[in-house]
Design an enzyme around this catalytic site. Sequence first.
Site, PDB file in Angstrom:
ATOM      1  N   GLU A 144     -18.307  22.020 -17.308  1.00 45.70           N
ATOM      2  CA  GLU A 144     -18.564  20.489 -17.469  1.00 45.70           C
ATOM      3  C   GLU A 144     -17.804  19.617 -16.824  1.00 45.70           C
ATOM      4  O   GLU A 144     -18.307  18.452 -16.163  1.00 45.70           O
ATOM      5  CB  GLU A 144     -18.175  20.310 -19.143  1.00 45.70           C
ATOM      6  CG  GLU A 144     -19.288  21.214 -20.080  1.00 45.70           C
ATOM      7  CD  GLU A 144     -18.809  21.106 -21.420  1.00 45.70           C
ATOM      8  OE1 GLU A 144     -19.175  20.241 -22.199  1.00 45.70           O
ATOM      9  OE2 GLU A 144     -17.960  22.072 -21.924  1.00 45.70           O
TER      10      GLU A 144
ATOM     11  N   SER B 178     -12.477  25.562 -29.578  1.00 41.92           N
ATOM     12  CA  SER B 178     -12.829  24.195 -30.307  1.00 41.92           C
ATOM     13  C   SER B 178     -11.433  24.341 -31.165  1.00 41.92           C
ATOM     14  O   SER B 178     -11.111  25.160 -32.007  1.00 41.92           O
ATOM     15  CB  SER B 178     -14.102  24.332 -30.984  1.00 41.92           C
ATOM     16  OG  SER B 178     -14.104  23.377 -32.028  1.00 41.92           O
TER      17      SER B 178
ATOM     18  N   HIS C 143     -38.880  22.442 -12.789  1.00 44.59           N
ATOM     19  CA  HIS C 143     -39.170  21.610 -13.960  1.00 44.59           C
ATOM     20  C   HIS C 143     -38.250  22.171 -15.036  1.00 44.59           C
ATOM     21  O   HIS C 143     -38.683  21.856 -16.196  1.00 44.59           O
ATOM     22  CB  HIS C 143     -40.382  21.249 -14.418  1.00 44.59           C
ATOM     23  CG  HIS C 143     -41.268  20.862 -13.045  1.00 44.59           C
ATOM     24  ND1 HIS C 143     -41.638  19.732 -12.774  1.00 44.59           N
ATOM     25  CD2 HIS C 143     -41.884  21.591 -12.158  1.00 44.59           C
ATOM     26  CE1 HIS C 143     -42.225  19.499 -11.758  1.00 44.59           C
ATOM     27  NE2 HIS C 143     -42.540  20.718 -11.447  1.00 44.59           N
TER      28      HIS C 143
ATOM     29  N   GLN D 223      -7.449  -1.663   3.811  1.00 45.05           N
ATOM     30  CA  GLN D 223      -6.255  -0.869   3.113  1.00 45.05           C
ATOM     31  C   GLN D 223      -6.839  -0.286   2.038  1.00 45.05           C
ATOM     32  O   GLN D 223      -6.123   0.961   1.630  1.00 45.05           O
ATOM     33  CB  GLN D 223      -5.277  -1.678   2.664  1.00 45.05           C
ATOM     34  CG  GLN D 223      -4.227  -1.554   2.154  1.00 45.05           C
ATOM     35  CD  GLN D 223      -3.119  -2.488   1.790  1.00 45.05           C
ATOM     36  OE1 GLN D 223      -2.404  -2.786   2.847  1.00 45.05           O
ATOM     37  NE2 GLN D 223      -2.740  -2.796   0.529  1.00 45.05           N
TER      38      GLN D 223
ATOM     39  N   SER E  58       0.743  -1.118   0.042  1.00 47.96           N
ATOM     40  CA  SER E  58       0.131   0.098   0.059  1.00 47.96           C
ATOM     41  C   SER E  58       0.797   1.117  -0.113  1.00 47.96           C
ATOM     42  O   SER E  58       0.340   2.303  -0.047  1.00 47.96           O
ATOM     43  CB  SER E  58      -0.956  -0.046   1.083  1.00 47.96           C
ATOM     44  OG  SER E  58      -0.196  -0.101   2.422  1.00 47.96           O
TER      45      SER E  58
ATOM     46  N   LYS F 122     -16.269  28.748 -31.350  1.00 42.41           N
ATOM     47  CA  LYS F 122     -16.728  28.084 -29.986  1.00 42.41           C
ATOM     48  C   LYS F 122     -16.120  28.833 -28.747  1.00 42.41           C
ATOM     49  O   LYS F 122     -14.786  29.201 -28.885  1.00 42.41           O
ATOM     50  CB  LYS F 122     -16.464  26.876 -29.969  1.00 42.41           C
ATOM     51  CG  LYS F 122     -17.233  26.055 -30.931  1.00 42.41           C
ATOM     52  CD  LYS F 122     -18.721  26.090 -30.671  1.00 42.41           C
ATOM     53  CE  LYS F 122     -19.373  25.445 -29.386  1.00 42.41           C
ATOM     54  NZ  LYS F 122     -19.091  23.806 -29.587  1.00 42.41           N
TER      55      LYS F 122
HETATM   56  N1  ARG Z   1      -1.068  -1.673   5.198  1.00 44.90           N
HETATM   57  C1  ARG Z   1      -2.194  -1.892   5.964  1.00 44.90           C
HETATM   58  C2  ARG Z   1      -3.354  -0.985   5.715  1.00 44.90           C
HETATM   59  O1  ARG Z   1      -3.124  -0.001   5.178  1.00 44.90           O
HETATM   60  C3  ARG Z   1      -1.589  -1.654   7.534  1.00 44.90           C
HETATM   61  C4  ARG Z   1      -2.102  -2.607   8.414  1.00 44.90           C
HETATM   62  C5  ARG Z   1      -1.990  -3.739   8.201  1.00 44.90           C
HETATM   63  N2  ARG Z   1      -2.368  -4.568   9.436  1.00 44.90           N
HETATM   64  C6  ARG Z   1      -2.032  -6.284   9.072  1.00 44.90           C
HETATM   65  N3  ARG Z   1      -2.601  -6.649   9.923  1.00 44.90           N
HETATM   66  N4  ARG Z   1      -1.678  -6.513   8.179  1.00 44.90           N
HETATM   67  O2  ARG Z   1      -4.543  -1.324   6.168  1.00 44.90           O
END
Ligand code: ARG
Length: 458
Positions: free
Chosen positions: A291, A278, A157, A323, A24, A284
């Site tokens: 948008e 455009s 409306h 995560q 992560s 344009k």
């Molecule tokens: N990388 C994990 C997260 O963002 C951290 C917590 C992980 N805990 C575990 N028991 N693997 O959620």
Amino acid sequence: MSTPSRSGVFDKATDRLVEQFTESVSFDHELYAQDVAGSIAHSHMLAKVGVITADEQQQIERGLLEIRAEIAAGNFELRQDLEDIHMHIERALIDRLGDVGRKLHSGRSRNDQVATDFRLWVRDAIDAIDESVVELQRAFVSRCERDADVVLPGYTHLQRAQPVLAPHYWLAYCEKLERDRERLHDCRRRVNISTLGTAALAGTSLPIDREDVARRLDFEGVSANSIDSSSDRDFVLETAFVLTLIAEHLSTLAEEWVLWSTVEFNFIKLPEEFCTGSSIMPQKINPDVMELIRGKTARVIGNLQALLVLVKGLPLAYNRDLQEDKPQLFDSVDTVKACLDIATPVVRGAELRRDSIEAGLERGYLDATTFMEYLIRRGIPQRTAHHLVGQLVRTAIDKGVSLAELPLAEFQQAHADLDETVYDVLGTSNAINAFVSYGSTAATEVAKEVARWIEKLE
Ligand code: ARG
């Protein structure tokens, strides 16, 4: 040494594919400053309760500050095999301090650590969004005096309904945004609770002081149940929802101004610096910014949806699914902040096309309802008056005229009691002047509201 999360229970190293799949750090590095702050607070507490010495705490704090500076300067290598930012920082500390670094993780788990870091991050994000919302409110209020005398056709409306003053329109957006601010503040109260020290899920047998950590991190309180707080992502969902409503409000504005800037409406000229051209049609001037505000709202809604589905059906307590909460909320915060910050100069810089608006004000029978109310004031029952005005509008449509252009004979034929005072209430300017109720578009009411908003936003 294996990764910090891999204990002596394993014989084999983690498969590379697993490292790639489960990391992560590619997104949670965003939490590095919060992680360092949380760890410093935790280390102070550990020293206070005697789990580490004061000298060890100082070494840890110094090490963490150095690591934070390295990350900030971009001199810090992120590696997939170290999973997340929490393990990166801990590993860097251990590399520096050896056994002293190995003591930091006493009395906590990454489960409470990540929840705490994210709460700190969300708290700051809420404050930043709140500031941007106020700036947009200021932009609307700044228009109120400038556009004080402009009467717009109000729609229901998307059909012409009743006349409204432009400032009444602008303050409608301020009200919506004010409720967004209230929701942000309310949500922040629940975000601003410390979960640190709830550890993996059950708490800890070490003599920690959770209140002490909470105070150091400016949290307003500590969570009461370790199972709940190590798994709780309500604060993420709530924030995502509040952001979604802000995006929805911006999307309404965007849609409206896209329409208003068409040749067909011709109500508004968007600031040219915020319009695009455009590549093929030289004439344009396109409202791409509006948008995209409308379009990006889809992402924000999608993020909320993803988060709701993410937590649905998870058993207590921490599950690795959680995560996945970060990319969505990060994206919603970035997107809504960007939308707010670009809507603000557009709102400030747009010009109402007064002549064009005024030229069309007698179209669409904007005076029909206040005319009906005039009949009510003369003692005609509302349902009768409603029917009668409908018939008169029908006659006017057939003749291709406004109500004010009908001869008195038509009114008297509709109802014997009517006299030439009908002309005092017909026409859009008479109609707009007829309003009196609290919260209405009556000029006196709107002026009071504008004054209230100016004072409020000072
Ligand atoms: N990388 C994990 C997260 O963002 C951290 C917590 C992980 N805990 C575990 N028991 N693997 O959620």
